[in-house]
Design a protein around this motif. Structure first.
Motif, mmCIF file in Angstrom:
data_model
loop_
_atom_site.group_PDB
_atom_site.id
_atom_site.type_symbol
_atom_site.label_atom_id
_atom_site.label_comp_id
_atom_site.label_asym_id
_atom_site.label_seq_id
_atom_site.Cartn_x
_atom_site.Cartn_y
_atom_site.Cartn_z
ATOM 1 N N GLN A 37 0.915 -1.113 0.149
ATOM 2 C CA GLN A 37 -0.008 0.020 0.016
ATOM 3 C C GLN A 37 1.026 1.134 0.042
ATOM 4 O OE1 GLN A 37 -2.270 -1.167 3.466
ATOM 5 N NE2 GLN A 37 -3.948 -1.648 2.269
ATOM 6 N N VAL A 71 -4.148 7.540 8.100
ATOM 7 C CA VAL A 71 -5.185 6.468 7.878
ATOM 8 C C VAL A 71 -5.068 5.446 9.127
ATOM 9 C CG1 VAL A 71 -5.245 6.603 5.450
ATOM 10 C CG2 VAL A 71 -3.876 4.722 6.492
ATOM 11 N N GLN A 79 -10.450 7.073 10.279
ATOM 12 C CA GLN A 79 -10.887 5.601 10.070
ATOM 13 C C GLN A 79 -11.644 5.574 8.794
ATOM 14 O OE1 GLN A 79 -9.876 2.829 11.794
ATOM 15 N NE2 GLN A 79 -8.227 4.346 11.888
ATOM 16 N N LYS A 80 -12.696 6.678 8.553
ATOM 17 C CA LYS A 80 -13.288 6.665 7.317
ATOM 18 C C LYS A 80 -12.414 6.724 5.918
ATOM 19 C CE LYS A 80 -16.959 9.499 5.063
ATOM 20 N NZ LYS A 80 -17.653 10.551 5.140
ATOM 21 N N ASP A 81 -11.583 7.462 6.211
ATOM 22 C CA ASP A 81 -10.386 7.723 5.075
ATOM 23 C C ASP A 81 -9.784 6.428 4.963
ATOM 24 O OD1 ASP A 81 -10.984 10.345 4.548
ATOM 25 O OD2 ASP A 81 -9.479 11.209 5.605
ATOM 26 N N ALA A 82 -9.448 5.775 5.946
ATOM 27 C CA ALA A 82 -8.428 4.555 5.894
ATOM 28 C C ALA A 82 -9.491 3.535 5.000
ATOM 29 C CB ALA A 82 -8.446 3.966 7.082
ATOM 30 N N THR A 83 -10.488 3.298 5.143
ATOM 31 C CA THR A 83 -11.397 2.623 4.282
ATOM 32 C C THR A 83 -11.360 3.053 2.649
ATOM 33 O OG1 THR A 83 -12.743 1.918 6.255
ATOM 34 C CG2 THR A 83 -13.732 1.757 4.053
ATOM 35 N N VAL A 84 -11.600 4.308 2.534
ATOM 36 C CA VAL A 84 -11.515 4.904 1.139
ATOM 37 C C VAL A 84 -10.056 4.798 0.748
ATOM 38 C CG1 VAL A 84 -11.801 7.063 -0.100
ATOM 39 C CG2 VAL A 84 -13.424 6.647 1.749
ATOM 40 N N THR A 86 -7.734 2.528 1.264
ATOM 41 C CA THR A 86 -7.209 1.366 0.947
ATOM 42 C C THR A 86 -7.909 0.553 0.050
ATOM 43 O OG1 THR A 86 -8.450 0.433 2.979
ATOM 44 C CG2 THR A 86 -6.151 1.012 3.465
ATOM 45 N N THR A 87 -9.201 0.733 0.034
ATOM 46 C CA THR A 87 -10.228 0.344 -1.182
ATOM 47 C C THR A 87 -9.691 0.739 -2.389
ATOM 48 O OG1 THR A 87 -11.986 0.005 0.481
ATOM 49 C CG2 THR A 87 -12.688 -0.166 -1.605
ATOM 50 N N THR A 125 -17.842 6.163 -7.391
ATOM 51 C CA THR A 125 -16.948 5.679 -6.405
ATOM 52 C C THR A 125 -15.385 5.746 -6.570
ATOM 53 O OG1 THR A 125 -18.558 3.849 -5.917
ATOM 54 C CG2 THR A 125 -16.466 3.285 -5.044
#
Length: 182
Positions: A37, A71, A79-84, A86-87, A125
């Motif tokens: 990553q 993140v 944490q919201k940014d971490a999902t965005v 990493t996805t 998305t």
């Protein structure tokens, strides 16, 4: 009054802690991004904000560390940014594998740009990842010493004399204060 109260210290209340060490900062939480990553962040960041002769690319100023710290933080926004993030990184790498048979970080610059152009102009998305990634990239880069220099920010410096607020700015302030009834 006990001894602690008289001396100004209190064992009962700890407060919020000490001021952060900005000279040699240390993150109090574990970093969560994988090496893959981090490589994707570097590759993507350098395509979005390429270096120049005067100002290096984000990879040269430690942008992967900034993202990893951001993140990994235990706060709701991060944490919201971490999902965005990493996805989105997985999506970028998958698009690269589908089109070219290798990961994004292993592509040459022209193929990386093709992937970035596709992501930046496609579905909501994919685009939302790109917009958030770019925002964090610019935030991280332009808050480094090199980024400050690039935008001409000199920071909090002593002045021999304060020239005052420019008249056009003072008019705006006065108008806003009047609107507020102040």
């Amino acid at each position: 009054m006990d001894h602690n109260e008289a001396s100004g210290s209190s064992t009962a209340t700890q407060g919020y802690g000490t001021d952060p060490n900005l000279v040699t900062p240390d993150t109090p939480w574990p970093r969560t991004l994988s090496e893959r990553q981090r490589k994707l962040i570097v590759a993507l960041g350098d395509i979005i904000l390429p270096g120049t002769d005067e100002y290096p690319a984000p990879s040269a100023v430690g942008i992967a560390d900034f993202f990893d710290d951001w993140v990994s933080a235990p706060y709701r926004t991060q944490q919201k940014d971490a999902t965005v993030i990493t996805t989105g990184l997985a999506m970028v790498d998958e698009a690269s594998h589908q089109q070219f048979g290798i990961g994004f970080a292993e592509l040459d610059g022209s193929r990386r740009r093709m992937i970035v152009d596709q992501i930046a102009s496609t579905t909501a998305t994919d685009r939302s990842f790109f917009v958030r990634f770019r925002s964090l990239l610019l935030s991280g880069y332009f808050t480094t010493d090199i980024g400050f220099k690039a935008i001409g920010y000199v920071g909090n410096v002593p002045l021999v004399e304060f020239p005052g607020v420019p008249p056009e700015v003072q008019r705006i302030i006065d108008d806003e204060l009047r609107k507020l009834g102040l």
